[in-house]
Design an enzyme around this catalytic site. Structure first.
Site, PDB file in Angstrom:
ATOM      1  N   GLU A  10      -5.639   8.438  -1.228  1.00  0.00           N
ATOM      2  CA  GLU A  10      -4.704   8.878  -2.146  1.00  0.00           C
ATOM      3  C   GLU A  10      -3.760   7.954  -2.389  1.00  0.00           C
ATOM      4  OE1 GLU A  10      -3.892  13.055  -2.601  1.00  0.00           O
ATOM      5  OE2 GLU A  10      -5.744  13.467  -1.782  1.00  0.00           O
ATOM      6  N   SER A  39      -0.311   2.705   1.391  1.00  0.00           N
ATOM      7  CA  SER A  39       1.178   2.498   1.718  1.00  0.00           C
ATOM      8  C   SER A  39       1.802   1.476   0.953  1.00  0.00           C
ATOM      9  CB  SER A  39       1.400   1.981   3.536  1.00  0.00           C
ATOM     10  OG  SER A  39       1.229   3.006   4.088  1.00  0.00           O
TER      11      SER A  39
HETATM   12  C1  LIG Z   1     -11.819   8.581   4.035  1.00  0.00           C
HETATM   13  C2  LIG Z   1     -11.572   8.029   2.707  1.00  0.00           C
HETATM   14  C3  LIG Z   1     -11.627   9.347   1.905  1.00  0.00           C
HETATM   15  C4  LIG Z   1     -11.321   8.754   0.426  1.00  0.00           C
HETATM   16  N1  LIG Z   1     -11.699   9.819  -0.504  1.00  0.00           N
HETATM   17  C5  LIG Z   1     -11.523   9.619  -1.912  1.00  0.00           C
HETATM   18  C6  LIG Z   1     -11.964  10.622  -2.793  1.00  0.00           C
HETATM   19  O1  LIG Z   1     -11.963  11.899  -2.449  1.00  0.00           O
HETATM   20  N2  LIG Z   1     -11.767  10.219  -4.025  1.00  0.00           N
HETATM   21  C7  LIG Z   1     -11.443   9.005  -4.452  1.00  0.00           C
HETATM   22  O2  LIG Z   1     -11.505   8.669  -5.562  1.00  0.00           O
HETATM   23  N3  LIG Z   1     -11.183   8.049  -3.549  1.00  0.00           N
HETATM   24  C8  LIG Z   1     -11.129   8.505  -2.236  1.00  0.00           C
HETATM   25  N4  LIG Z   1     -10.966   7.365  -1.242  1.00  0.00           N
HETATM   26  C9  LIG Z   1     -10.573   5.878  -1.673  1.00  0.00           C
HETATM   27  C10 LIG Z   1      -9.160   5.486  -1.447  1.00  0.00           C
HETATM   28  O3  LIG Z   1      -8.188   6.286  -2.480  1.00  0.00           O
HETATM   29  C11 LIG Z   1      -8.957   3.998  -1.729  1.00  0.00           C
HETATM   30  O4  LIG Z   1      -9.706   3.367  -0.457  1.00  0.00           O
HETATM   31  C12 LIG Z   1      -7.614   3.348  -1.690  1.00  0.00           C
HETATM   32  O5  LIG Z   1      -7.128   3.753  -2.802  1.00  0.00           O
HETATM   33  C13 LIG Z   1      -7.668   1.955  -1.532  1.00  0.00           C
HETATM   34  O6  LIG Z   1      -8.356   1.401  -2.515  1.00  0.00           O
HETATM   35  P1  LIG Z   1      -9.642   0.200  -1.757  1.00  0.00           P
HETATM   36  O7  LIG Z   1     -10.354   0.832  -0.684  1.00  0.00           O
HETATM   37  O8  LIG Z   1     -10.435  -0.168  -3.033  1.00  0.00           O
HETATM   38  O9  LIG Z   1      -8.514  -0.828  -1.380  1.00  0.00           O
HETATM   39  P2  LIG Z   1      -7.994  -2.249  -2.397  1.00  0.00           P
HETATM   40  O10 LIG Z   1      -7.444  -1.597  -3.386  1.00  0.00           O
HETATM   41  O11 LIG Z   1      -9.109  -3.158  -2.460  1.00  0.00           O
HETATM   42  O12 LIG Z   1      -7.010  -2.652  -1.414  1.00  0.00           O
HETATM   43  C14 LIG Z   1      -6.989  -3.639  -0.653  1.00  0.00           C
HETATM   44  C15 LIG Z   1      -5.551  -3.873   0.285  1.00  0.00           C
HETATM   45  O13 LIG Z   1      -4.796  -4.585  -0.680  1.00  0.00           O
HETATM   46  C16 LIG Z   1      -3.529  -3.828  -0.972  1.00  0.00           C
HETATM   47  N5  LIG Z   1      -3.155  -4.198  -2.330  1.00  0.00           N
HETATM   48  C17 LIG Z   1      -4.031  -3.713  -3.363  1.00  0.00           C
HETATM   49  N6  LIG Z   1      -3.416  -4.016  -4.452  1.00  0.00           N
HETATM   50  C18 LIG Z   1      -2.039  -4.522  -4.213  1.00  0.00           C
HETATM   51  C19 LIG Z   1      -0.932  -4.676  -4.868  1.00  0.00           C
HETATM   52  N7  LIG Z   1      -0.889  -4.731  -6.103  1.00  0.00           N
HETATM   53  N8  LIG Z   1       0.232  -5.062  -3.974  1.00  0.00           N
HETATM   54  C20 LIG Z   1      -0.037  -5.142  -2.664  1.00  0.00           C
HETATM   55  N9  LIG Z   1      -1.171  -5.024  -2.113  1.00  0.00           N
HETATM   56  C21 LIG Z   1      -2.153  -4.290  -2.591  1.00  0.00           C
HETATM   57  C22 LIG Z   1      -3.962  -2.407  -0.512  1.00  0.00           C
HETATM   58  O14 LIG Z   1      -2.810  -1.699  -0.250  1.00  0.00           O
HETATM   59  C23 LIG Z   1      -4.862  -2.731   0.826  1.00  0.00           C
HETATM   60  O15 LIG Z   1      -4.099  -2.980   1.714  1.00  0.00           O
HETATM   61  C24 LIG Z   1     -11.022   7.623   0.045  1.00  0.00           C
HETATM   62  C25 LIG Z   1     -10.859   6.332   0.951  1.00  0.00           C
HETATM   63  C26 LIG Z   1     -10.913   7.048   2.338  1.00  0.00           C
HETATM   64  C27 LIG Z   1     -10.857   5.711   3.578  1.00  0.00           C
END
Ligand SMILES: Cc1cc2nc3c(=O)[nH]c(=O)nc-3n(C[C@H](O)[C@H](O)[C@H](O)COP(=O)(O)OP(=O)(O)OC[C@H]3O[C@@H](n4cnc5c(N)ncnc54)[C@H](O)[C@@H]3O)c2cc1C
Length: 378
Positions: free
Chosen positions: A362, A365
């Site tokens: 969601e 950080s």
């Molecule tokens: C167990 C679990 C359950 C989940 N359930 C759901 C669900 O039910 N529905 C759903 O839609 N999603 C779900 N998610 C997805 C979750 O919301 C995403 O994993 C999360 O939003 C991060 O996206 P990403 O994994 O693509 O990481 P990325 O977006 O690829 O981020 C990688 C890293 O880069 C950092 N980063 C990215 N952009 C920036 C920026 N502009 N400035 C600084 N740092 C940045 C991030 O903070 C992170 O540290 C789930 C995830 C997990 C692990």
């Protein structure tokens, strides 16, 4: 905001605590090992009125306030964060439908979901779009009197078992976030394929999977909210969802504190309980202080929602702080348990693994800090 729970909120806390102690906690360690999906527990929670509890009684809910919802999430997570995460994910989908669904959509979906007859999921994240959700590639194009959806979702909580999905898709790629819409998609619509459960570091009994949409025909009446407003509506739902994840984090941290205080009184080194060493006392005092602060931030956001205020900043603050408190508390719990903390039998390594999801799901950080700063600098 009152610092104290009302008699009704205390009753809810006592009821969910009793249920969590009796029905949830005993099997949590085993479910973590097997990854077994707790269908029965979700059904029981529904029968007790704890699924979709903030929805109005006319739409099938209990008409509870958001502070009560936060209490339920905390108590469930104190017993089993995986179960709490699933309740939180369902709540996100339910909230999205409740906020933006037509009366007909609410009637068709909410009572069944809230009663535990159908499971729901909220699918925004894609393999190439998480934090940058507006970069999603799932497309919805008009097809006669309906829509044709194509794309792939990932990390969807309850993705392999849900009956109903709230799916965000682009209705206008060039407009990015201004061209995203939400749709109600049923698992039986031809072209929907639910993926297999993914193997995770923590919250292992919580189902997470991908969902593929291959030429899925969605009737026009299943457009959720107005066309091209899905991104903003999803952010609104997340504002409430983050209160739940914040509360979940507080529950994990509280469990870490309780198990650590108890262990510290039993474990002896240098001729006395480790609870009498000042380092350990300092750890416990820091944990307790941070947990109270996190709980207050979560309850402030919830109480503001209960008075009809938007809480974009406050929900992000609550989730950010509580998630990081949960990680620190779980880390300290492992440390206080020494080598035993690293072993499975005491369950603190599970808290450590489970806590990590709170800083990612969601909104990470980092994203929470961006949201808070954006609101501050407006
Ligand atoms: C167990 C679990 C359950 C989940 N359930 C759901 C669900 O039910 N529905 C759903 O839609 N999603 C779900 N998610 C997805 C979750 O919301 C995403 O994993 C999360 O939003 C991060 O996206 P990403 O994994 O693509 O990481 P990325 O977006 O690829 O981020 C990688 C890293 O880069 C950092 N980063 C990215 N952009 C920036 C920026 N502009 N400035 C600084 N740092 C940045 C991030 O903070 C992170 O540290 C789930 C995830 C997990 C692990």
């Amino acid at each position: 905001m009152s610092m104290f729970l009302t008699p009704e909120q205390q009753q809810i806390r006592d009821a969910i605590r009793a249920f969590a102690e009796e029905r949830v906690k005993p099997g949590a360690a085993q479910r973590d090992v097997t990854g077994e999906f707790p269908f029965e527990l979700l059904r029981e929670l529904a029968s007790l009125g704890f699924i979709g509890m903030t929805v109005a009684p006319d739409d099938g809910g209990a008409g509870a306030d958001w502070v009560s919802y936060a209490i339920v999430m905390e108590e469930l997570a104190r017993a089993d964060a995986a179960l709490a995460l699933m309740v939180g994910a369902m709540s996100l989908a339910i909230t999205h439908i409740n906020l933006y669904g037509t009366p007909e959509q609410k009637r068709r979906y909410l009572p069944d979901i809230i009663a535990g007859r159908r499971l729901c999921a909220w699918a925004f994240t894609e393999p190439g779009a998480g934090s940058d959700a507006a970069a999603l590639r799932t497309r919805a194009v008009r097809d006669g009197d309906g829509w044709l959806l194509n794309g792939e979702k990932t990390f969807t909580t309850l993705g392999s078992v849900a009956d109903v999905f709230v799916v965000m898709a682009s209705t206008n790629l060039a407009k990015r976030r201004h061209g995203i819409s939400a749709f109600l998609v049923e698992k039986d619509f031809p072209g929907v394929t639910r993926g297999k459960p993914m193997h995770k570091m923590g919250v292992r009994a919580s189902d997470t999977s991908g969902v593929v949409l291959d030429n899925v025909r969605v009737p026009a009446y299943n457009l959720l909210g107005k066309e091209d407003e899905g991104y903003w509506n999803a952010l609104h739902a997340l504002e409430l969802g983050r209160i739940g994840i914040g509360a979940l984090a507080v529950g994990i941290a509280q469990a870490a504190l309780e198990v650590s205080a108890s262990y510290a009184k039993q474990r002896h080194t240098f001729g006395k309980p480790i609870a009498e060493h000042q380092f350990i006392q300092g750890y416990l005092a820091d944990m307790a202080t941070e947990i109270d602060a996190a709980r207050l931030l979560v309850r402030r956001a919830a109480a503001m929602q209960d008075t009809g205020q938007r809480t974009r900043k406050e929900s992000a603050m609550a989730k950010l702080f509580a998630s990081e408190v949960a990680l620190r508390a779980a880390d300290k719990a492992v440390q206080i348990h020494g080598g035993y903390g690293y072993m499975q039998e005491f369950g603190v390594e599970r808290l450590y693994r489970d806590a990590k999801v709170c800083t990612i799901g969601e909104g990470t950080s980092e994203v929470m800090r961006l949201v808070i700063a954006k609101e501050l600098l407006k």
